[in-house]
Scaffold this active site. Structure first.
Site, PDB file in Angstrom:
ATOM      1  CE  LYS A  66      -7.861  -3.400   5.891  1.00  0.00           C
ATOM      2  NZ  LYS A  66      -7.996  -3.192   4.472  1.00  0.00           N
ATOM      3  CD1 TRP A 110      -1.877  -2.281   1.954  1.00  0.00           C
ATOM      4  CD2 TRP A 110      -2.844  -1.513   0.099  1.00  0.00           C
ATOM      5  NE1 TRP A 110      -2.799  -3.212   1.546  1.00  0.00           N
ATOM      6  CE2 TRP A 110      -3.406  -2.767   0.415  1.00  0.00           C
ATOM      7  CE3 TRP A 110      -3.296  -0.848  -1.047  1.00  0.00           C
ATOM      8  CZ2 TRP A 110      -4.396  -3.368  -0.369  1.00  0.00           C
ATOM      9  CZ3 TRP A 110      -4.292  -1.440  -1.828  1.00  0.00           C
ATOM     10  CH2 TRP A 110      -4.821  -2.676  -1.486  1.00  0.00           C
ATOM     11  CG  ASP A 150      -2.912   4.033   4.502  1.00  0.00           C
ATOM     12  OD1 ASP A 150      -3.962   3.858   5.155  1.00  0.00           O
ATOM     13  OD2 ASP A 150      -2.598   3.329   3.511  1.00  0.00           O
TER      14      ASP A 150
END
Ligand SMILES: Cc1ncc(COP(=O)(O)O)c(C=O)c1O
Length: 356
Positions: A194, A103, A170
């Site tokens: 999540k 990511w 992030d």
């Protein structure tokens, strides 16, 4: 009925009470004989949901004055682009990034399309099994970007660095899992799917004063100021994702907030890592000191046991344990709503394999 022990990496387990309430809201929202997904987002019942969701974020994370809370769309992946668009100067723009996994790498790619990227810390040499430390961030960068938890590789930043510039993070896979000092950050973003809710919305927490300083002409929808000026309702928001996020945040608050969940997450992670370290049939993937409390990556020491182990955990009602293809082995994602009981079921299955 949801009965499985869901260790999926995302979308993933949510509290059962939240799923129950969310499903009721589809049939009859607030007892007004309409579905949540068929009412106007400008109607009072939904405006109240949006306001409640934003205020719960502020309360749970103890966000200081001067920050805006937004629920956007496009996933964390769109933030990879929105961050440099909104923070990197048009002339000689420059940002520092850590490359700690898939990511992070994608965020670097987007930033590179707009300016210079200096990779100050990089763990790709060991397939991202550690968090780089001790790196120097140049003073003249527009911002520094890091990923707090590397979902695929199972590493997590325990101590955030002191930085000479703005700090952007992030936090897609560990937001609301532990206490953080928001004042250290200038911008935080996280996909909901999540610890917060279903896929479909992205949480952005941004310090207002850092915006509007790049000299760039930013497209309306990609400009954080557009969304701030309309209280996160510039266009039709993803009502269901925001409602379920609100319910999850309320669940977290009702149980004791981040103090409560941090302690439980610690207990779950310790239980599982202790078994990985004790049981000669397993070994951890991530460096000990960087081990994630959200995504536990591990492998079998004896590959001939893999078929047997796979059958055993499936029979135990476990879901989503297969590791990401770029790491292999197993990944147990133990997000907020996964119970200690579910981790126990996995640990008992690992013990059983040893005894065979
Ligand atoms: C740390 C991290 N960042 C970004 C993303 C991408 O998020 P999205 O799918 O919401 O774009 C993910 C997805 O799992 C992630 O784990």
């Amino acid at each position: 009925m949801i009965k499985k022990h869901n260790f999926s990496a995302g979308p993933c387990v949510l509290p059962k009470d939240v799923i129950q309430k969310a499903s009721e809201s589809i049939m009859n929202f607030n007892n007004n004989s309409l579905s949540l997904i068929e009412i106007s987002h400008r109607s009072k019942p939904f405006v109240d949901v949006m306001e409640k969701a934003r205020s719960l974020v502020k309360e749970l994370l103890e966000i200081p004055e001067g920050y805006s809370v937004l629920f956007l769309q496009g996933g964390a992946s769109l933030e990879f682009l929105m961050v440099p668009l909104n923070l990197m100067k048009k002339e000689n723009g420059k940002a520092a990034y850590t490359n700690t996994g898939t990511w992070a790498k994608k965020s670097i790619t987007e930033a590179k399309s707009l300016g210079e990227v200096i990779v100050v810390g990089d763990s790709s040499d060991k397939n991202y099994n550690y968090i780089p430390k001790g790196y120097k961030i140049p003073k003249d960068v527009d911002y520094f970007h890091c990923t707090s938890n590397n979902t695929i590789f199972g590493t997590q930043i325990k101590d955030f660095p002191e930085v000479p510039s703005l700090m952007v993070c992030d936090m897609s896979s560990d937001i609301f899992s532990r206490k953080i000092d928001v004042s250290k950050f200038d911008l935080i973003y996280a996909g909901a799917q999540k610890n917060m809710g279903p896929a479909g919305t992205t949480l952005v927490i941004v310090k207002d004063e850092i915006l509007g300083k790049t000299g760039r002409n930013i497209s309306t929808m990609l400009d954080y100021n557009t969304h701030i000026s309309k209280d996160s309702m510039f266009n039709t928001p993803p009502v269901f994702a925001i409602y379920v996020s609100m319910l999850t945040l309320q669940w977290l608050k009702d149980h004791g907030g981040l103090d409560w969940i941090e302690e439980i997450n610690k207990q779950k992670a310790e239980l599982l890592y202790n078994e990985i370290d004790r049981n000669p049939l397993f070994e951890g993937v991530a460096n000990n000191e960087d081990r994630s409390f959200m995504n536990v990556t591990f492998t079998l020491t004896d590959q001939t046991k893999s078929e047997q182990f796979d059958q055993m955990w499936v029979a135990a009602g476990i879901n989503g344990l297969i590791g990401h293809r770029s790491v292999g082995g197993y990944r147990a994602s133990i997000y907020n709503a996964l119970t200690l009981e579910s981790v126990n079921v996995l640990v008992e299955t690992m013990k059983k394999l040893e005894k065979i």
